[in-house]
Design a protein around this motif. Sequence first.
Motif, PDB file in Angstrom:
ATOM      1  N   TYR A 136       0.831  -1.206   0.000  1.00 46.03           N
ATOM      2  CA  TYR A 136       0.000   0.000   0.000  1.00 46.03           C
ATOM      3  C   TYR A 136       0.859   1.247   0.000  1.00 46.03           C
ATOM      4  O   TYR A 136       0.515   2.245  -0.654  1.00 46.03           O
ATOM      5  CB  TYR A 136      -0.921   0.015   1.220  1.00 46.03           C
ATOM      6  CG  TYR A 136      -1.733   1.295   1.310  1.00 46.03           C
ATOM      7  CD1 TYR A 136      -2.815   1.504   0.460  1.00 46.03           C
ATOM      8  CD2 TYR A 136      -1.383   2.303   2.205  1.00 46.03           C
ATOM      9  CE1 TYR A 136      -3.545   2.684   0.522  1.00 46.03           C
ATOM     10  CE2 TYR A 136      -2.108   3.478   2.265  1.00 46.03           C
ATOM     11  CZ  TYR A 136      -3.181   3.666   1.426  1.00 46.03           C
ATOM     12  OH  TYR A 136      -3.893   4.848   1.473  1.00 46.03           O
ATOM     13  N   ASP A 139       1.732   2.011  -3.483  1.00 48.68           N
ATOM     14  CA  ASP A 139       0.585   2.581  -4.200  1.00 48.68           C
ATOM     15  C   ASP A 139       0.334   4.034  -3.798  1.00 48.68           C
ATOM     16  O   ASP A 139       0.065   4.889  -4.652  1.00 48.68           O
ATOM     17  CB  ASP A 139      -0.675   1.764  -3.917  1.00 48.68           C
ATOM     18  CG  ASP A 139      -0.684   0.427  -4.632  1.00 48.68           C
ATOM     19  OD1 ASP A 139       0.006   0.287  -5.652  1.00 48.68           O
ATOM     20  OD2 ASP A 139      -1.390  -0.485  -4.158  1.00 48.68           O
ATOM     21  N   GLU A 143       0.467   7.221  -6.246  1.00 43.68           N
ATOM     22  CA  GLU A 143      -0.673   8.108  -6.480  1.00 43.68           C
ATOM     23  C   GLU A 143      -0.323   9.560  -6.158  1.00 43.68           C
ATOM     24  O   GLU A 143      -0.769  10.486  -6.849  1.00 43.68           O
ATOM     25  CB  GLU A 143      -1.874   7.645  -5.652  1.00 43.68           C
ATOM     26  CG  GLU A 143      -2.436   6.288  -6.074  1.00 43.68           C
ATOM     27  CD  GLU A 143      -2.744   6.208  -7.550  1.00 43.68           C
ATOM     28  OE1 GLU A 143      -3.302   7.181  -8.106  1.00 43.68           O
ATOM     29  OE2 GLU A 143      -2.417   5.177  -8.169  1.00 43.68           O
ATOM     30  N   ARG A 162       6.330  -0.766  -8.445  1.00 44.67           N
ATOM     31  CA  ARG A 162       5.232  -0.347  -9.319  1.00 44.67           C
ATOM     32  C   ARG A 162       5.817   0.538 -10.411  1.00 44.67           C
ATOM     33  O   ARG A 162       6.571   1.481 -10.135  1.00 44.67           O
ATOM     34  CB  ARG A 162       4.174   0.418  -8.533  1.00 44.67           C
ATOM     35  CG  ARG A 162       3.045   0.989  -9.398  1.00 44.67           C
ATOM     36  CD  ARG A 162       1.879   1.433  -8.545  1.00 44.67           C
ATOM     37  NE  ARG A 162       1.003   2.378  -9.241  1.00 44.67           N
ATOM     38  CZ  ARG A 162      -0.166   2.789  -8.769  1.00 44.67           C
ATOM     39  NH1 ARG A 162      -0.607   2.332  -7.609  1.00 44.67           N
ATOM     40  NH2 ARG A 162      -0.906   3.655  -9.456  1.00 44.67           N
ATOM     41  N   SER A 239      -2.479  -3.216  -8.607  1.00 42.96           N
ATOM     42  CA  SER A 239      -2.292  -2.655  -7.271  1.00 42.96           C
ATOM     43  C   SER A 239      -1.146  -3.371  -6.561  1.00 42.96           C
ATOM     44  O   SER A 239      -1.171  -4.594  -6.424  1.00 42.96           O
ATOM     45  CB  SER A 239      -3.584  -2.800  -6.461  1.00 42.96           C
ATOM     46  OG  SER A 239      -3.341  -2.686  -5.078  1.00 42.96           O
TER      47      SER A 239
END
Length: 288
Positions: A136, A139, A143, A162, A239
């Motif tokens: 997370y 992510d 973002e 990512r 994700s």
Amino acid sequence: MGTDWSLQAVAPPRDAAAIVQRALDLVVAQMSQWEPHSDLSRFNRAPAGAWQAVPPELLQVVEAALAIADASGGAFDPGLGRLTEAWGFGSAGPVAARPDPSIAAPRGGIAFDRQAGKLRREEGASLDLSGIAKGYGVDLAAERLRDAGVRHFLIEVGGELRGEGIRPDGHPWWVDVEPPPGWNGLPWRIALHDLSVATSGDYRRGLEIEGRRYSHSFDPRTGLPIRNGITSATVIHRSCMMADGWATALTVAGPAAALDMADAHGLAACLIADEREYVSRAWRAMLD
């Protein structure tokens, strides 16, 4: 999180590093079991059975963790913090003796109320998000970078990655999957174009008690460290949070069950177990 991070970005703003660090600091402040003042630690100290208000980011991760727990038949469980602490993988540090086998988390011991923004734990359950929070963090940092106008980058936090957009040479962000020690096969090379990858392995962390090594991965259904032959599980997903959580669940499930689980949920997964390699249908489809 006890690890480091790196960022490769095309035309990043001057404060790109600060953007990433702030995102990761937020995850630590909310979800660390090692920080006594984190939201997670305060939740674990609160009386069992009472609903507790928590920040939306923490609630989002718990909701995802519980979804994976349900889909994996209990191979993943965010409520086993008491168990990991007892075995020496929590904030109290290593232990000298194997703990009482009666210490186990109650199945489904964590509940959430999305509308109210609250969590509740049963007696004996303690929140532990170490199998999903790092993903997370990737992510959230990604973002925040996108919000700042960064469109092409590769971010890595403790081995979870990512990739967004493409490199300046027009190629995707190519990364190699880390093979477990002693694996003689070639590592997979993955193009992370708007994708994430996470690997869970019992070789990364462990604990020796009375001359015997135990994995840091626990099977919530038995309350014991895993001994199922899997040395690593890699999952590719949009994700990174879901890749991280599912990699943990597949590691616990065992090779045959994990492959069936990956195929049932359309996960691109690669497992190394007992000196063999297993890949899911979705993984094979990505080779075309």
